[in-house]
Motif scaffolding. Structure first.
Motif, mmCIF file in Angstrom:
data_model
loop_
_atom_site.group_PDB
_atom_site.id
_atom_site.type_symbol
_atom_site.label_atom_id
_atom_site.label_comp_id
_atom_site.label_asym_id
_atom_site.label_seq_id
_atom_site.Cartn_x
_atom_site.Cartn_y
_atom_site.Cartn_z
ATOM 1 N N LYS A 45 16.678 -20.448 31.179
ATOM 2 C CA LYS A 45 15.989 -21.736 31.024
ATOM 3 C C LYS A 45 16.228 -22.332 29.630
ATOM 4 N N GLU A 95 18.986 -21.918 27.904
ATOM 5 C CA GLU A 95 20.350 -22.437 27.989
ATOM 6 C C GLU A 95 20.390 -23.760 28.754
ATOM 7 N N GLU A 96 19.661 -23.842 29.871
ATOM 8 C CA GLU A 96 19.608 -25.084 30.643
ATOM 9 C C GLU A 96 19.057 -26.234 29.802
ATOM 10 N N LEU A 97 17.970 -25.976 29.077
ATOM 11 C CA LEU A 97 17.378 -27.014 28.234
ATOM 12 C C LEU A 97 18.350 -27.446 27.141
ATOM 13 N N LYS A 130 21.597 -27.336 27.083
ATOM 14 C CA LYS A 130 22.690 -28.138 27.658
ATOM 15 C C LYS A 130 22.210 -29.536 28.021
ATOM 16 N N LYS A 131 21.063 -29.604 28.702
ATOM 17 C CA LYS A 131 20.527 -30.893 29.140
ATOM 18 C C LYS A 131 20.252 -31.821 27.961
ATOM 19 N N GLU A 132 19.691 -31.260 26.888
ATOM 20 C CA GLU A 132 19.283 -32.065 25.734
ATOM 21 C C GLU A 132 20.341 -32.111 24.628
ATOM 22 N N HIS A 133 21.505 -31.501 24.872
ATOM 23 C CA HIS A 133 22.612 -31.495 23.897
ATOM 24 C C HIS A 133 22.178 -30.914 22.551
#
Length: 144
Positions: free
Chosen positions: A25, A27-29, A31-34
């Motif tokens: 999670k 890592e997902e955040l 990536k999503k938020e750069h």
């Protein structure tokens, strides 16, 4: 010693839910938020995790001593989230686990499964630092 300067960016207040994998999670955040570089503070409980609790022997390159944590443990952690030179995200989080009379510290590497909740504060830092494999030690280190 090497160092770099940076300035504070965004601050994320995050709630990880029961049975989520906290590392996935994060890592997902990121990536999503750069997010390219950030510090992270974690507080809550994990029901399982795979950690490294030091090297097996004091040699370079080190061979990690893996330990699997099972059963619910109160958890606090601090670390960073850094973009690798290949564009992927690497979190490096050291965590303390407490369960009844047992306490253990280690580097959270995989399978950090949340029990009820983990709360986190992620503070972005605007800088040019990233991660790369050090050819001598074989571990990922900061690249300035």
């Amino acid at each position: 010693m090497e160092y770099s300067t940076g300035i504070m960016g965004r601050v994320f207040i995050v709630k990880f839910e029961h049975e989520e994998d906290v590392l996935l999670k994060i890592e997902e955040l990121a990536k999503k938020e750069h997010i390219k570089f950030a510090t992270i503070v974690l507080l809550g409980a994990l029901q399982s995790a795979d950690i490294v609790s030091g090297p097996i022997a004091p040699v370079i390159p080190p061979e990690p001593h893996w330990k699997t944590i099972t059963g619910v443990s109160e958890t606090v952690g601090f670390g960073n989230i850094i973009l690798r030179t290949d564009g992927s995200i690497k979190s490096h989080i050291h965590v303390n686990f407490g369960n009844k009379n047992e306490v253990l510290t280690g580097c959270l590497r995989k399978n950090g499964k949340v029990f009820i909740t983990i709360e986190a504060v992620i503070t972005e830092i605007i800088t040019k630092v990233n991660r790369r494999i050090d050819p001598v030690t074989g571990i990922e280190t900061l690249k300035f």
